[in-house]
Scaffold this motif. Structure first.
Motif, PDB file in Angstrom:
ATOM      1  N   PRO A  28       3.329  12.764 -21.220  1.00  0.00           N
ATOM      2  CA  PRO A  28       2.154  12.154 -20.598  1.00  0.00           C
ATOM      3  C   PRO A  28       1.381  13.158 -19.768  1.00  0.00           C
ATOM      4  O   PRO A  28       1.901  14.179 -19.343  1.00  0.00           O
ATOM      5  N   SER A  29       0.107  12.839 -19.526  1.00  0.00           N
ATOM      6  CA  SER A  29      -0.694  13.683 -18.663  1.00  0.00           C
ATOM      7  C   SER A  29      -0.180  13.561 -17.235  1.00  0.00           C
ATOM      8  O   SER A  29       0.576  12.654 -16.907  1.00  0.00           O
ATOM      9  N   ILE A  30      -0.628  14.452 -16.380  1.00  0.00           N
ATOM     10  CA  ILE A  30      -0.198  14.426 -14.987  1.00  0.00           C
ATOM     11  C   ILE A  30      -0.602  13.112 -14.334  1.00  0.00           C
ATOM     12  O   ILE A  30       0.180  12.503 -13.608  1.00  0.00           O
ATOM     13  N   GLU A  31      -1.820  12.628 -14.589  1.00  0.00           N
ATOM     14  CA  GLU A  31      -2.268  11.380 -13.993  1.00  0.00           C
ATOM     15  C   GLU A  31      -1.424  10.208 -14.468  1.00  0.00           C
ATOM     16  O   GLU A  31      -1.074   9.333 -13.688  1.00  0.00           O
ATOM     17  N   GLU A  32      -1.073  10.172 -15.767  1.00  0.00           N
ATOM     18  CA  GLU A  32      -0.247   9.088 -16.279  1.00  0.00           C
ATOM     19  C   GLU A  32       1.118   9.089 -15.611  1.00  0.00           C
ATOM     20  O   GLU A  32       1.651   8.035 -15.275  1.00  0.00           O
ATOM     21  N   THR A  33       1.672  10.284 -15.390  1.00  0.00           N
ATOM     22  CA  THR A  33       2.963  10.381 -14.737  1.00  0.00           C
ATOM     23  C   THR A  33       2.884   9.857 -13.307  1.00  0.00           C
ATOM     24  O   THR A  33       3.740   9.105 -12.863  1.00  0.00           O
ATOM     25  N   VAL A  34       1.851  10.233 -12.579  1.00  0.00           N
ATOM     26  CA  VAL A  34       1.685   9.764 -11.201  1.00  0.00           C
ATOM     27  C   VAL A  34       1.448   8.264 -11.186  1.00  0.00           C
ATOM     28  O   VAL A  34       1.996   7.545 -10.341  1.00  0.00           O
ATOM     29  N   GLU A  35       0.660   7.744 -12.120  1.00  0.00           N
ATOM     30  CA  GLU A  35       0.417   6.311 -12.206  1.00  0.00           C
ATOM     31  C   GLU A  35       1.724   5.550 -12.407  1.00  0.00           C
ATOM     32  O   GLU A  35       1.978   4.544 -11.746  1.00  0.00           O
ATOM     33  N   VAL A  36       2.556   6.037 -13.324  1.00  0.00           N
ATOM     34  CA  VAL A  36       3.829   5.369 -13.619  1.00  0.00           C
ATOM     35  C   VAL A  36       4.754   5.420 -12.409  1.00  0.00           C
ATOM     36  O   VAL A  36       5.375   4.411 -12.049  1.00  0.00           O
ATOM     37  N   LEU A  38       3.917   5.772  -9.221  1.00  0.00           N
ATOM     38  CA  LEU A  38       3.376   4.939  -8.157  1.00  0.00           C
ATOM     39  C   LEU A  38       3.618   3.464  -8.459  1.00  0.00           C
ATOM     40  O   LEU A  38       4.033   2.697  -7.585  1.00  0.00           O
ATOM     41  N   ALA A  39       3.391   3.049  -9.697  1.00  0.00           N
ATOM     42  CA  ALA A  39       3.618   1.654 -10.083  1.00  0.00           C
ATOM     43  C   ALA A  39       5.085   1.280  -9.885  1.00  0.00           C
ATOM     44  O   ALA A  39       5.389   0.201  -9.362  1.00  0.00           O
ATOM     45  N   ALA A  40       5.993   2.162 -10.274  1.00  0.00           N
ATOM     46  CA  ALA A  40       7.425   1.890 -10.113  1.00  0.00           C
ATOM     47  C   ALA A  40       7.789   1.754  -8.637  1.00  0.00           C
ATOM     48  O   ALA A  40       8.561   0.874  -8.246  1.00  0.00           O
ATOM     49  N   THR A  41       7.216   2.607  -7.808  1.00  0.00           N
ATOM     50  CA  THR A  41       7.503   2.557  -6.379  1.00  0.00           C
ATOM     51  C   THR A  41       6.928   1.295  -5.745  1.00  0.00           C
ATOM     52  O   THR A  41       7.611   0.602  -4.989  1.00  0.00           O
ATOM     53  N   LEU A  42       5.683   0.977  -6.063  1.00  0.00           N
ATOM     54  CA  LEU A  42       5.054  -0.221  -5.488  1.00  0.00           C
ATOM     55  C   LEU A  42       5.785  -1.492  -5.911  1.00  0.00           C
ATOM     56  O   LEU A  42       5.878  -2.446  -5.131  1.00  0.00           O
ATOM     57  N   SER A  43       6.310  -1.523  -7.123  1.00  0.00           N
ATOM     58  CA  SER A  43       7.005  -2.720  -7.604  1.00  0.00           C
ATOM     59  C   SER A  43       8.301  -2.976  -6.838  1.00  0.00           C
ATOM     60  O   SER A  43       8.855  -4.068  -6.909  1.00  0.00           O
ATOM     61  N   GLN A  44       8.765  -1.979  -6.091  1.00  0.00           N
ATOM     62  CA  GLN A  44       9.976  -2.146  -5.286  1.00  0.00           C
ATOM     63  C   GLN A  44       9.710  -2.882  -3.977  1.00  0.00           C
ATOM     64  O   GLN A  44      10.635  -3.307  -3.303  1.00  0.00           O
ATOM     65  N   ILE A  45       8.443  -3.016  -3.594  1.00  0.00           N
ATOM     66  CA  ILE A  45       8.102  -3.737  -2.370  1.00  0.00           C
ATOM     67  C   ILE A  45       8.347  -5.222  -2.611  1.00  0.00           C
ATOM     68  O   ILE A  45       7.938  -5.773  -3.637  1.00  0.00           O
ATOM     69  N   GLY A  47       8.112  -8.943  -3.056  1.00  0.00           N
ATOM     70  CA  GLY A  47       7.018  -9.863  -3.334  1.00  0.00           C
ATOM     71  C   GLY A  47       5.928  -9.308  -4.231  1.00  0.00           C
ATOM     72  O   GLY A  47       5.056 -10.044  -4.664  1.00  0.00           O
ATOM     73  N   VAL A  48       5.960  -8.016  -4.512  1.00  0.00           N
ATOM     74  CA  VAL A  48       4.902  -7.392  -5.319  1.00  0.00           C
ATOM     75  C   VAL A  48       5.062  -7.723  -6.787  1.00  0.00           C
ATOM     76  O   VAL A  48       4.098  -8.004  -7.483  1.00  0.00           O
ATOM     77  N   GLY A  49       6.273  -7.716  -7.291  1.00  0.00           N
ATOM     78  CA  GLY A  49       6.518  -7.979  -8.706  1.00  0.00           C
ATOM     79  C   GLY A  49       6.089  -6.812  -9.581  1.00  0.00           C
ATOM     80  O   GLY A  49       6.039  -5.671  -9.138  1.00  0.00           O
ATOM     81  N   GLN A  50       5.745  -7.126 -10.808  1.00  0.00           N
ATOM     82  CA  GLN A  50       5.324  -6.106 -11.766  1.00  0.00           C
ATOM     83  C   GLN A  50       3.976  -5.531 -11.342  1.00  0.00           C
ATOM     84  O   GLN A  50       3.111  -6.255 -10.852  1.00  0.00           O
ATOM     85  N   VAL A  51       3.794  -4.225 -11.552  1.00  0.00           N
ATOM     86  CA  VAL A  51       2.573  -3.541 -11.116  1.00  0.00           C
ATOM     87  C   VAL A  51       2.061  -2.628 -12.219  1.00  0.00           C
ATOM     88  O   VAL A  51       2.831  -1.959 -12.899  1.00  0.00           O
ATOM     89  N   SER A  52       0.740  -2.589 -12.361  1.00  0.00           N
ATOM     90  CA  SER A  52       0.071  -1.596 -13.197  1.00  0.00           C
ATOM     91  C   SER A  52      -0.896  -0.835 -12.306  1.00  0.00           C
ATOM     92  O   SER A  52      -1.525  -1.422 -11.431  1.00  0.00           O
ATOM     93  N   TYR A  77      -8.784  11.930  -6.765  1.00  0.00           N
ATOM     94  CA  TYR A  77      -8.839  10.502  -7.025  1.00  0.00           C
ATOM     95  C   TYR A  77     -10.034   9.906  -6.289  1.00  0.00           C
ATOM     96  O   TYR A  77     -10.190  10.091  -5.096  1.00  0.00           O
ATOM     97  N   THR A  78     -10.865   9.205  -7.040  1.00  0.00           N
ATOM     98  CA  THR A  78     -12.040   8.576  -6.445  1.00  0.00           C
ATOM     99  C   THR A  78     -11.897   7.060  -6.377  1.00  0.00           C
ATOM    100  O   THR A  78     -12.743   6.398  -5.792  1.00  0.00           O
ATOM    101  N   GLY A  79     -10.863   6.542  -6.979  1.00  0.00           N
ATOM    102  CA  GLY A  79     -10.617   5.113  -6.938  1.00  0.00           C
ATOM    103  C   GLY A  79      -9.296   4.775  -7.594  1.00  0.00           C
ATOM    104  O   GLY A  79      -8.791   5.536  -8.414  1.00  0.00           O
ATOM    105  N   VAL A  80      -8.743   3.640  -7.200  1.00  0.00           N
ATOM    106  CA  VAL A  80      -7.479   3.178  -7.767  1.00  0.00           C
ATOM    107  C   VAL A  80      -7.584   1.675  -8.011  1.00  0.00           C
ATOM    108  O   VAL A  80      -8.084   0.933  -7.160  1.00  0.00           O
ATOM    109  N   LEU A  81      -7.112   1.266  -9.171  1.00  0.00           N
ATOM    110  CA  LEU A  81      -7.009  -0.155  -9.490  1.00  0.00           C
ATOM    111  C   LEU A  81      -5.527  -0.489  -9.556  1.00  0.00           C
ATOM    112  O   LEU A  81      -4.772   0.158 -10.282  1.00  0.00           O
ATOM    113  N   ILE A  82      -5.124  -1.483  -8.780  1.00  0.00           N
ATOM    114  CA  ILE A  82      -3.741  -1.955  -8.772  1.00  0.00           C
ATOM    115  C   ILE A  82      -3.769  -3.395  -9.253  1.00  0.00           C
ATOM    116  O   ILE A  82      -4.499  -4.228  -8.702  1.00  0.00           O
TER     117      ILE A  82
END
Length: 124
Positions: A28-36, A38-45, A47-52, A77-82
């Motif tokens: 994967p590209s560097i951004e895809e790796t960071v996205e994955v 970050l999503a894995a980390t956020l999903s550990q919070i 009540g958050v559940g599954q995250v993209s 990064y100029t924006g993030v969609l969660i």
């Protein structure tokens, strides 16, 4: 006996080269790796559940078809969609926004958090 050893070594080398070539094609590209990550980390919070996660970068706003510069690896990064299962809750949205803002050093207005659509599980 020497021929058997040579054949085994040749097979190992061929398998290793094939593995490395295949691995390059699907890495994967560097951004895809960071996205994955970050999503894995956020999903550990709780009540958050599954995250993209989707990043918008300066580079994604421009044509980068034949550009392979080192600067792309350090995209701004100029924006993030969660998109999160738990984003219906204002508390979860605030927690996600604060976490992403702190990690990526982005102001809150550049972070969009939306609830994930609920999947219908119909029994047949």
């Amino acid at each position: 006996m020497a021929t058997k050893k040579a054949n085994i070594i040749a097979l190992i080398v061929i398998a290793l080269v094939g593995f490395l070539l295949f691995r390059q094609d699907v890495s994967p590209s560097i951004e895809e790796t960071v996205e994955v990550k970050l999503a894995a980390t956020l999903s550990q919070i709780e009540g958050v559940g599954q995250v993209s996660v989707y990043f918008h970068t300066e580079a994604s706003a421009e044509s980068t078809l034949f550009s392979f510069s080192e600067n792309e690896k350090k995209a701004t990064y100029t924006g993030v969609l969660i998109v999160s299962e738990g984003a219906q809750s204002p508390i979860i949205r605030r927690q996600l926004q604060e976490a992403v803002s702190a990690v990526l050093q982005l102001p809150a207005h550049q972070i969009i958090i939306l609830p994930m659509k609920k999947e219908d599980h119909h029994e047949s």
